[in-house]
Design a protein around this motif. Structure first.
Motif, PDB file in Angstrom:
ATOM      1  N   TRP A   1      14.352  -1.617 -26.509  1.00  6.84           N
ATOM      2  CA  TRP A   1      13.478  -2.257 -27.487  1.00  6.84           C
ATOM      3  C   TRP A   1      13.566  -3.779 -27.387  1.00  6.84           C
ATOM      4  CZ3 TRP A   1      14.096  -1.924 -33.527  1.00  6.84           C
ATOM      5  CH2 TRP A   1      12.929  -2.394 -34.139  1.00  6.84           C
ATOM      6  N   LEU A   2      14.784  -4.308 -27.275  1.00  9.89           N
ATOM      7  CA  LEU A   2      14.968  -5.760 -27.187  1.00  9.89           C
ATOM      8  C   LEU A   2      14.162  -6.387 -26.059  1.00  9.89           C
ATOM      9  CD1 LEU A   2      18.815  -6.072 -27.768  1.00  9.89           C
ATOM     10  CD2 LEU A   2      17.086  -7.304 -29.071  1.00  9.89           C
ATOM     11  N   ASP A   3      14.143  -5.716 -24.896  1.00 11.36           N
ATOM     12  CA  ASP A   3      13.554  -6.306 -23.700  1.00 11.36           C
ATOM     13  C   ASP A   3      12.054  -6.060 -23.579  1.00 11.36           C
ATOM     14  OD1 ASP A   3      16.020  -7.272 -22.961  1.00 11.36           O
ATOM     15  OD2 ASP A   3      16.520  -5.556 -21.710  1.00 11.36           O
ATOM     16  N   ASN A   4      11.487  -5.245 -24.468  1.00 10.06           N
ATOM     17  CA  ASN A   4      10.062  -4.923 -24.338  1.00 10.06           C
ATOM     18  C   ASN A   4       9.233  -5.263 -25.564  1.00 10.06           C
ATOM     19  OD1 ASN A   4       9.741  -3.325 -21.641  1.00 10.06           O
ATOM     20  ND2 ASN A   4      11.575  -2.452 -22.580  1.00 10.06           N
ATOM     21  N   GLU A   5       9.872  -5.588 -26.674  1.00 15.16           N
ATOM     22  CA  GLU A   5       9.145  -5.893 -27.897  1.00 15.16           C
ATOM     23  C   GLU A   5       8.363  -7.199 -27.769  1.00 15.16           C
ATOM     24  OE1 GLU A   5       7.294  -6.167 -31.058  1.00 15.16           O
ATOM     25  OE2 GLU A   5       8.599  -4.396 -31.018  1.00 15.16           O
ATOM     26  N   PRO A   6       7.020  -7.171 -27.918  1.00  9.22           N
ATOM     27  CA  PRO A   6       6.220  -8.401 -27.771  1.00  9.22           C
ATOM     28  C   PRO A   6       6.515  -9.438 -28.852  1.00  9.22           C
ATOM     29  CG  PRO A   6       4.860  -6.549 -28.507  1.00  9.22           C
ATOM     30  CD  PRO A   6       6.176  -5.984 -28.118  1.00  9.22           C
ATOM     31  N   MET A   7       7.078  -9.023 -29.990  1.00  8.45           N
ATOM     32  CA  MET A   7       7.402  -9.968 -31.062  1.00  8.45           C
ATOM     33  C   MET A   7       8.674 -10.757 -30.758  1.00  8.45           C
ATOM     34  SD  MET A   7       5.059  -9.623 -33.407  1.00  8.45           S
ATOM     35  CE  MET A   7       5.811 -10.230 -34.918  1.00  8.45           C
ATOM     36  N   GLY A   8       9.387 -10.372 -29.697  1.00  3.36           N
ATOM     37  CA  GLY A   8      10.566 -11.126 -29.295  1.00  3.36           C
ATOM     38  C   GLY A   8      11.869 -10.483 -29.730  1.00  3.36           C
ATOM     39  N   ARG A   9      12.953 -10.920 -29.117  1.00  6.79           N
ATOM     40  CA  ARG A   9      14.273 -10.334 -29.337  1.00  6.79           C
ATOM     41  C   ARG A   9      14.783 -10.575 -30.758  1.00  6.79           C
ATOM     42  NH1 ARG A   9      17.125  -9.036 -24.615  1.00  6.79           N
ATOM     43  NH2 ARG A   9      19.110  -9.461 -25.643  1.00  6.79           N
ATOM     44  N   GLU A  10      14.500 -11.750 -31.329  1.00 10.62           N
ATOM     45  CA  GLU A  10      15.002 -12.049 -32.673  1.00 10.62           C
ATOM     46  C   GLU A  10      14.374 -11.123 -33.705  1.00 10.62           C
ATOM     47  OE1 GLU A  10      17.522 -13.986 -33.253  1.00 10.62           O
ATOM     48  OE2 GLU A  10      17.601 -14.384 -31.094  1.00 10.62           O
ATOM     49  N   PHE A  11      13.129 -10.733 -33.484  1.00  7.32           N
ATOM     50  CA  PHE A  11      12.459  -9.774 -34.363  1.00  7.32           C
ATOM     51  C   PHE A  11      13.191  -8.438 -34.343  1.00  7.32           C
ATOM     52  CE2 PHE A  11       9.433  -6.213 -34.603  1.00  7.32           C
ATOM     53  CZ  PHE A  11       8.932  -6.395 -35.889  1.00  7.32           C
TER      54      PHE A  11
ATOM     55  N   GLN B   1      18.064   5.812 -32.757  1.00  7.44           N
ATOM     56  CA  GLN B   1      16.806   6.546 -32.904  1.00  7.44           C
ATOM     57  C   GLN B   1      15.630   5.598 -33.062  1.00  7.44           C
ATOM     58  OE1 GLN B   1      17.886   9.031 -36.213  1.00  7.44           O
ATOM     59  NE2 GLN B   1      18.676  10.673 -34.897  1.00  7.44           N
ATOM     60  N   LEU B   2      15.791   4.580 -33.913  1.00  8.32           N
ATOM     61  CA  LEU B   2      14.714   3.613 -34.119  1.00  8.32           C
ATOM     62  C   LEU B   2      14.433   2.833 -32.847  1.00  8.32           C
ATOM     63  CD1 LEU B   2      12.748   2.017 -35.930  1.00  8.32           C
ATOM     64  CD2 LEU B   2      14.669   0.486 -36.481  1.00  8.32           C
ATOM     65  N   ALA B   3      15.493   2.350 -32.178  1.00 11.41           N
ATOM     66  CA  ALA B   3      15.312   1.547 -30.972  1.00 11.41           C
ATOM     67  C   ALA B   3      14.651   2.357 -29.855  1.00 11.41           C
ATOM     68  CB  ALA B   3      16.652   0.993 -30.502  1.00 11.41           C
ATOM     69  N   SER B   4      15.056   3.616 -29.702  1.00  8.34           N
ATOM     70  CA  SER B   4      14.439   4.466 -28.677  1.00  8.34           C
ATOM     71  C   SER B   4      12.960   4.670 -28.963  1.00  8.34           C
ATOM     72  CB  SER B   4      15.145   5.822 -28.622  1.00  8.34           C
ATOM     73  OG  SER B   4      16.483   5.683 -28.238  1.00  8.34           O
ATOM     74  N   ARG B   5      12.653   5.008 -30.211  1.00  6.58           N
ATOM     75  CA  ARG B   5      11.253   5.273 -30.581  1.00  6.58           C
ATOM     76  C   ARG B   5      10.378   4.028 -30.409  1.00  6.58           C
ATOM     77  NH1 ARG B   5      12.231   6.667 -35.254  1.00  6.58           N
ATOM     78  NH2 ARG B   5      11.506   4.881 -36.476  1.00  6.58           N
ATOM     79  N   ARG B   6      10.859   2.895 -30.916  1.00  6.92           N
ATOM     80  CA  ARG B   6      10.045   1.675 -30.845  1.00  6.92           C
ATOM     81  C   ARG B   6       9.959   1.166 -29.409  1.00  6.92           C
ATOM     82  NH1 ARG B   6       6.757   0.080 -32.246  1.00  6.92           N
ATOM     83  NH2 ARG B   6       7.088  -2.122 -32.761  1.00  6.92           N
TER      84      ARG B   6
ATOM     85  N   ILE C   1       6.237   0.225 -24.820  1.00  6.39           N
ATOM     86  CA  ILE C   1       5.972   0.397 -23.388  1.00  6.39           C
ATOM     87  C   ILE C   1       4.680   1.173 -23.173  1.00  6.39           C
ATOM     88  CG2 ILE C   1       6.764   1.546 -21.272  1.00  6.39           C
ATOM     89  CD1 ILE C   1       9.624   0.878 -22.143  1.00  6.39           C
ATOM     90  N   ILE C   2       4.464   2.222 -23.968  1.00  6.69           N
ATOM     91  CA  ILE C   2       3.224   3.010 -23.865  1.00  6.69           C
ATOM     92  C   ILE C   2       2.023   2.175 -24.258  1.00  6.69           C
ATOM     93  CG2 ILE C   2       1.961   4.976 -24.848  1.00  6.69           C
ATOM     94  CD1 ILE C   2       4.635   6.446 -25.038  1.00  6.69           C
ATOM     95  N   ALA C   3       2.192   1.338 -25.295  1.00  2.33           N
ATOM     96  CA  ALA C   3       1.087   0.497 -25.760  1.00  2.33           C
ATOM     97  C   ALA C   3       0.694  -0.558 -24.720  1.00  2.33           C
ATOM     98  CB  ALA C   3       1.463  -0.167 -27.079  1.00  2.33           C
ATOM     99  N   ASP C   4       1.690  -1.055 -23.968  1.00  5.52           N
ATOM    100  CA  ASP C   4       1.414  -2.096 -22.960  1.00  5.52           C
ATOM    101  C   ASP C   4       2.295  -1.857 -21.752  1.00  5.52           C
ATOM    102  OD1 ASP C   4       0.576  -4.306 -21.584  1.00  5.52           O
ATOM    103  OD2 ASP C   4       1.666  -5.758 -22.846  1.00  5.52           O
TER     104      ASP C   4
END
Length: 233
Positions: free
Chosen positions: A191-201, A218-223, A228-231
Motif C-alpha cells: 500500500w505504501l508504495d502504490n498509494e497515489p495520495m503518498g506514503r504519509e497518507f 488486512q487493510l493494507a492488503s485490500r487497499r 494497483i487494479i485502479a491504475d
C-alpha cells in the motif's frame, strides 16, 4: 517518523545470541557479520560451480566459479553491509548456502541436501519474509528440474521449511487472532508504495490503528490491491 513494521524474529535473535555469548560491543557484532560476509564467498564459488555444471564442461565450470568468487571478494556492497546492523549480511549468506543445497539436492537426488535447503528457506523467511517464494519455487525445482521427479527430496524440503515457519505463524495467530504468516511488511509496503495520495497518507491511517497488526495487514492488503487494479500502470 518511519512506520513501525512487524518484522520476522531471526535477525534479532541472531544479534541477541552474539550479545549473550560475548557482549554488546558494536565492534563485536560487526566482526561476526564480517566473518559471515567472508564466509559467503566460498559458497558463491560452490553455487556457481553447481550452476555452471548444468551448462558447460567441468573445466569451464571451475573457471566460472573462480571468477564469481573473485568478484564477490571485491564487492564493496558485501563488505559495507557487514559494518551495518542490518539483516542483509545474514540473509545473503543463508540465501547462497540454501541455493547451493537446492542445486546439489536435484543433481544428486539427495533428500538430506533437500532437507537442509528446506531448513535454510524456513530460516531465511524468518530473517526476511521476501524469501517465502523460495518455498514453492524450490519445490517446483525439485519436482520438475530433472527428468526423474525427486519425490522424497521434495517432501523433505517442504516439511523442514514448514517445521521452521509454522511455530512462528501459530504464535502470530494466537497473539493477533488471525493469520499473519510471517510479518506485515509485505502488505504494508504494497500500500505504501502504490498509494497515489503518498506514503504519509498511508502512514497516518495505519498509525491510527495502533498495534492491531491483523487489521493493519488486512487493510493494507485490500487497499494496495485496489490501487494497483485502479491504475495498473
Amino acid at each position: 517518523t518511519e512506520l513501525r513494521f512487524m518484522r520476522p524474529p531471526l535477525y534479532t535473535l541472531f544479534l541477541a545470541g552474539i550479545i549473550y555469548l560475548g557482549d554488546s560491543l558494536l565492534q563485536q557484532l560487526r566482526f561476526v557479520q564480517a566473518l559471515l560476509s567472508a564466509a559467503t564467498i566460498p559458497f558463491v564459488y560452490l553455487l556457481t560451480l553447481e550452476v555452471a555444471r548444468w551448462f558447460s564442461v567441468p573445466a569451464k565450470a571451475e573457471r566460472a566459479a573462480l571468477i564469481a568468487a573473485a568478484l564477490s571478494a571485491l564487492s564493496f556492497t558485501l563488505a559495507a553491509n557487514a559494518t551495518e546492523l542490518l539483516s542483509e549480511t545474514l540473509f545473503l549468506f543463508g540465501l547462497t548456502v540454501t541455493l547451493w543445497l537446492l542445486l546439489r539436492a536435484l543433481r544428486q537426488g539427495s533428500w538430506i541436501a533437500a532437507a537442509l535447503a528446506g531448513l535454510g528457506v524456513g530460516a531465511l523467511c524468518l530473517v526476511r519474509s521476501v524469501a517465502l517464494p523460495l518455498l514453492p519455487l524450490g519445490l517446483l525445482w525439485l519436482l520438475f528440474g530433472s527428468r526423474g521427479r525427486r519425490i522424497l527430496p521434495s517432501i523433505a524440503f517442504v516439511v523442514m521449511a514448514l517445521l521452521i515457519i509454522t511455530p512462528w505463524s501459530v504464535r502470530n495467530y494466537t497473539t493477533y487472532g488471525g493469520l499473519i504468516l510471517i510479518d506485515t511488511t509485505g502488505a504494508e509496503n504494497l500500500w505504501l508504495d502504490n498509494e497515489p495520495m503518498g506514503r504519509e497518507f498511508v502512514k497516518a491511517q495505519l498509525y491510527a490503528m495502533g498495534e492491531d497488526r491483523l487489521a493493519r495487514q488486512q487493510l493494507a492488503s485490500r487497499r494496495g490491491i485496489e490501487v494497483i487494479i485502479a491504475d495498473p500502470e
